[in-house]
Scaffold this motif. Structure first.
Motif, PDB file in Angstrom:
ATOM      1  N   SER A 182      11.782  21.411  15.302  1.00 56.24           N
ATOM      2  CA  SER A 182      11.077  21.808  16.526  1.00 56.24           C
ATOM      3  C   SER A 182       9.665  21.249  16.487  1.00 56.24           C
ATOM      4  CB  SER A 182      10.930  23.333  16.627  1.00 56.24           C
ATOM      5  OG  SER A 182      12.126  23.977  16.397  1.00 56.24           O
ATOM      6  N   ARG A 183       9.121  21.066  17.656  1.00 56.71           N
ATOM      7  CA  ARG A 183       7.701  20.720  17.773  1.00 56.71           C
ATOM      8  C   ARG A 183       6.947  22.034  17.976  1.00 56.71           C
ATOM      9  NH1 ARG A 183       4.595  16.265  20.380  1.00 56.71           N
ATOM     10  NH2 ARG A 183       2.492  17.080  20.181  1.00 56.71           N
ATOM     11  N   VAL A 184       5.981  22.304  17.113  1.00 56.99           N
ATOM     12  CA  VAL A 184       5.299  23.604  17.159  1.00 56.99           C
ATOM     13  C   VAL A 184       4.223  23.589  18.246  1.00 56.99           C
ATOM     14  CG1 VAL A 184       3.925  25.268  15.829  1.00 56.99           C
ATOM     15  CG2 VAL A 184       5.726  23.970  14.689  1.00 56.99           C
ATOM     16  N   GLU A 185       4.254  24.624  19.080  1.00 54.36           N
ATOM     17  CA  GLU A 185       3.254  24.726  20.156  1.00 54.36           C
ATOM     18  C   GLU A 185       2.245  25.837  19.904  1.00 54.36           C
ATOM     19  OE1 GLU A 185       5.936  25.175  23.381  1.00 54.36           O
ATOM     20  OE2 GLU A 185       6.172  23.008  23.644  1.00 54.36           O
ATOM     21  N   GLY A 186       2.563  26.684  18.941  1.00 53.57           N
ATOM     22  CA  GLY A 186       1.642  27.774  18.601  1.00 53.57           C
ATOM     23  C   GLY A 186       2.243  28.629  17.511  1.00 53.57           C
ATOM     24  N   LEU A 187       1.408  29.439  16.875  1.00 53.71           N
ATOM     25  CA  LEU A 187       1.911  30.366  15.849  1.00 53.71           C
ATOM     26  C   LEU A 187       1.202  31.697  15.997  1.00 53.71           C
ATOM     27  CD1 LEU A 187       1.413  27.402  14.112  1.00 53.71           C
ATOM     28  CD2 LEU A 187       2.800  28.733  12.535  1.00 53.71           C
ATOM     29  N   VAL A 188       1.910  32.750  15.662  1.00 53.14           N
ATOM     30  CA  VAL A 188       1.284  34.074  15.705  1.00 53.14           C
ATOM     31  C   VAL A 188       1.727  34.871  14.473  1.00 53.14           C
ATOM     32  CG1 VAL A 188       2.984  34.641  17.505  1.00 53.14           C
ATOM     33  CG2 VAL A 188       1.147  36.240  17.037  1.00 53.14           C
ATOM     34  N   GLU A 189       0.755  35.530  13.849  1.00 53.19           N
ATOM     35  CA  GLU A 189       1.047  36.259  12.607  1.00 53.19           C
ATOM     36  C   GLU A 189       1.570  37.658  12.922  1.00 53.19           C
ATOM     37  OE1 GLU A 189       1.235  35.122   9.641  1.00 53.19           O
ATOM     38  OE2 GLU A 189       1.067  36.827   8.303  1.00 53.19           O
ATOM     39  N   LYS A 190       2.733  37.943  12.408  1.00 52.54           N
ATOM     40  CA  LYS A 190       3.357  39.277  12.446  1.00 52.54           C
ATOM     41  C   LYS A 190       3.346  39.947  13.821  1.00 52.54           C
ATOM     42  CE  LYS A 190       2.767  40.037   7.528  1.00 52.54           C
ATOM     43  NZ  LYS A 190       1.799  39.151   6.945  1.00 52.54           N
ATOM     44  N   PRO A 191       3.877  39.263  14.852  1.00 53.78           N
ATOM     45  CA  PRO A 191       3.935  39.906  16.179  1.00 53.78           C
ATOM     46  C   PRO A 191       5.028  40.981  16.224  1.00 53.78           C
ATOM     47  CG  PRO A 191       5.104  37.823  16.230  1.00 53.78           C
ATOM     48  CD  PRO A 191       4.494  37.929  14.848  1.00 53.78           C
ATOM     49  N   GLN A 192       4.808  42.018  17.006  1.00 52.23           N
ATOM     50  CA  GLN A 192       5.875  42.987  17.254  1.00 52.23           C
ATOM     51  C   GLN A 192       6.986  42.261  18.026  1.00 52.23           C
ATOM     52  OE1 GLN A 192       6.091  45.889  15.889  1.00 52.23           O
ATOM     53  NE2 GLN A 192       4.062  45.693  14.985  1.00 52.23           N
ATOM     54  N   PRO A 193       8.242  42.712  17.872  1.00 55.75           N
ATOM     55  CA  PRO A 193       9.371  42.008  18.507  1.00 55.75           C
ATOM     56  C   PRO A 193       9.150  41.720  19.995  1.00 55.75           C
ATOM     57  CG  PRO A 193      10.186  43.727  17.058  1.00 55.75           C
ATOM     58  CD  PRO A 193       8.693  43.839  17.036  1.00 55.75           C
ATOM     59  N   ASP A 194       8.554  42.649  20.735  1.00 55.26           N
ATOM     60  CA  ASP A 194       8.395  42.401  22.180  1.00 55.26           C
ATOM     61  C   ASP A 194       7.292  41.388  22.490  1.00 55.26           C
ATOM     62  OD1 ASP A 194       6.507  44.215  21.265  1.00 55.26           O
ATOM     63  OD2 ASP A 194       6.302  45.219  23.213  1.00 55.26           O
ATOM     64  N   LYS A 195       6.503  41.010  21.481  1.00 55.64           N
ATOM     65  CA  LYS A 195       5.431  40.020  21.684  1.00 55.64           C
ATOM     66  C   LYS A 195       5.784  38.677  21.031  1.00 55.64           C
ATOM     67  CE  LYS A 195       2.400  42.621  23.743  1.00 55.64           C
ATOM     68  NZ  LYS A 195       2.263  43.970  23.235  1.00 55.64           N
ATOM     69  N   ALA A 196       6.908  38.632  20.290  1.00 56.87           N
ATOM     70  CA  ALA A 196       7.225  37.418  19.532  1.00 56.87           C
ATOM     71  C   ALA A 196       7.759  36.325  20.456  1.00 56.87           C
ATOM     72  CB  ALA A 196       8.261  37.742  18.456  1.00 56.87           C
ATOM     73  N   PRO A 197       7.204  35.101  20.359  1.00 55.29           N
ATOM     74  CA  PRO A 197       7.655  34.021  21.233  1.00 55.29           C
ATOM     75  C   PRO A 197       9.048  33.498  20.876  1.00 55.29           C
ATOM     76  CG  PRO A 197       5.927  33.237  19.725  1.00 55.29           C
ATOM     77  CD  PRO A 197       6.061  34.704  19.504  1.00 55.29           C
ATOM     78  N   THR A 198       9.419  33.573  19.607  1.00 52.62           N
ATOM     79  CA  THR A 198      10.769  33.199  19.144  1.00 52.62           C
ATOM     80  C   THR A 198      11.084  34.123  17.965  1.00 52.62           C
ATOM     81  OG1 THR A 198      10.003  31.669  17.394  1.00 52.62           O
ATOM     82  CG2 THR A 198      10.359  30.707  19.577  1.00 52.62           C
ATOM     83  N   ASN A 199      12.247  33.925  17.358  1.00 52.42           N
ATOM     84  CA  ASN A 199      12.527  34.645  16.111  1.00 52.42           C
ATOM     85  C   ASN A 199      12.544  33.667  14.943  1.00 52.42           C
ATOM     86  OD1 ASN A 199      14.917  33.374  16.793  1.00 52.42           O
ATOM     87  ND2 ASN A 199      16.216  35.030  16.029  1.00 52.42           N
ATOM     88  N   LEU A 200      11.831  32.545  15.085  1.00 49.57           N
ATOM     89  CA  LEU A 200      11.745  31.556  13.994  1.00 49.57           C
ATOM     90  C   LEU A 200      10.524  31.883  13.134  1.00 49.57           C
ATOM     91  CD1 LEU A 200      12.679  28.284  15.898  1.00 49.57           C
ATOM     92  CD2 LEU A 200      14.067  29.523  14.207  1.00 49.57           C
ATOM     93  N   ALA A 201      10.804  32.296  11.898  1.00 52.84           N
ATOM     94  CA  ALA A 201       9.746  32.798  11.017  1.00 52.84           C
ATOM     95  C   ALA A 201       9.400  31.780   9.936  1.00 52.84           C
ATOM     96  CB  ALA A 201      10.216  34.091  10.357  1.00 52.84           C
ATOM     97  N   VAL A 202       8.107  31.678   9.645  1.00 53.40           N
ATOM     98  CA  VAL A 202       7.639  30.771   8.592  1.00 53.40           C
ATOM     99  C   VAL A 202       8.017  31.362   7.238  1.00 53.40           C
ATOM    100  CG1 VAL A 202       5.607  29.684   7.558  1.00 53.40           C
ATOM    101  CG2 VAL A 202       5.720  29.996  10.045  1.00 53.40           C
ATOM    102  N   MET A 203       8.689  30.536   6.424  1.00 54.53           N
ATOM    103  CA  MET A 203       9.231  31.020   5.154  1.00 54.53           C
ATOM    104  C   MET A 203       8.471  30.516   3.927  1.00 54.53           C
ATOM    105  SD  MET A 203      11.533  33.118   5.532  1.00 54.53           S
ATOM    106  CE  MET A 203      12.307  33.865   6.954  1.00 54.53           C
TER     107      MET A 203
END
Ligand code: G1P
Length: 297
Positions: A182-203
């Motif tokens: 994927s091409r990354v367009e943004g990242l967010v640290e520990k969003p609540q499920p209703d605020k998460a843009p995807t369910n792809l988590a940095v591992m």
């Protein structure tokens, strides 16, 4: 440019494993017979890394001793003709060029990475987080380095997680760029499920370019009052293309008790000496548990 250097942050206090980690670094807790940090260093070496920068802190001396030569032990093993063990000890101290940098205060992952700036200099580098132990045919970091080599861009390793777990990870906002990519367009640290843009988590696997250091310097405190690498990456991806690669292989969260126990069981079953007796023990245990109502717990 070849990725030669890797940073492994190991300055954290390990509060999730107290009391075990009161006097012992959490990175030294063994899965079967090997400290978790050794699995991480081995993955880096298998991925072509030559210099490993471990970010340590107070009470972390055991990590340095582990990767150092233990002359006294080696003499004893030699005298006792324990050749296999001797070779194993020598191999550990020859794994890579180990460099230790102290993080004076645990101010977060972003701060830990920033601490490595002088040692990394002006070249792309890898970051591996010690809580994420990965197994699989191709080392996780090697998968990211392949993407870096093709696109000459920062890359983060991701995996899809249940939506209910987004608040445990850095989550990417991204557009598909091919299979697994994927091409990354943004990242967010520990969003609540209703605020998460995807369910792809940095591992816990990253290939970064040195601009990240200037960005980190300007990054304020984020989630948990810590300087977050995720927040700096969110800025970096607006300045240059960044990719996310869906990692192949199994990931164990050894920073969590359940994940640690799962790793212990599965690594024991993958160990030729333990497999038979341990599998027999597990079968007995499962038979015993079948009568119990474990769903209640
Ligand atoms: C860290 C990172 C997070 C990442 C995670 C992977 O969080 O901040 O973005 O997804 O590692 O394990 P931590 O688990 O240290 O809270």
């Amino acid at each position: 440019m070849k990725i030669r250097k890797a940073v492994i942050p190991a300055g954290g206090l390990g509060t999730r494993f107290l009391p075990a980690t009161k006097a012992i670094p959490k990175e030294m807790l063994p899965v079967v017979d090997t400290p978790t940090i050794q699995y991480i260093v081995e993955e880096a070496v298998k991925s072509g890394i030559e210099d490993i920068v471990i970010i340590t802190g107070r009470t972390k001396r055991a990590i340095e001793d582990h990767f150092d030569k233990s002359a006294e032990l080696e003499v004893r093993l030699d005298d006792a003709h324990k050749d296999a063990q001797l070779a194993q000890m020598e191999a550990i101290s020859n794994l890579a060029n180990m460099i230790y940098v102290r993080q004076k205060e645990p101010l977060g992952l972003g701060h830990a990475v920033m601490t490595a700036r002088e040692v990394i200099g002006d070249e792309p580098f890898a970051v591996l987080l010690g809580d994420d132990v990965m197994t699989g045919e191709k080392p996780a970091l090697a998968q990211l380095i392949e993407v870096f080599n093709e696109y000459d861009a920062p890359v983060v390793g991701v995996k899809a997680v249940p939506w209910t777990h987004t608040n445990k990870y850095g989550i990417i906002r991204a557009e598909s760029a091919g299979e697994h990519l994927s091409r990354v367009e943004g990242l967010v640290e520990k969003p609540q499920p209703d605020k998460a843009p995807t369910n792809l988590a940095v591992m816990g696997r990253y290939v970064l370019t040195p601009e990240i250091f200037d960005i980190l310097k300007e990054t304020g405190k984020g989630v948990g009052g810590e300087i977050q690498l995720t927040d700096a990456l969110d800025t970096l991806c607006t300045q240059r293309p960044m990719y996310a690669w869906e990692l192949e292989g199994r990931r164990y969260d050894v920073g969590d008790k359940q994940g640690f126990l799962e790793a212990t069981c599965e690594f024991a079953l993958a160990n030729p000496e333990l497999k038979g007796p341990f599998a027999r023990y597990l079968k007995q245990l499962v038979a015993q548990l079948e009568g119990e109502d474990i769903e209640q717990n």
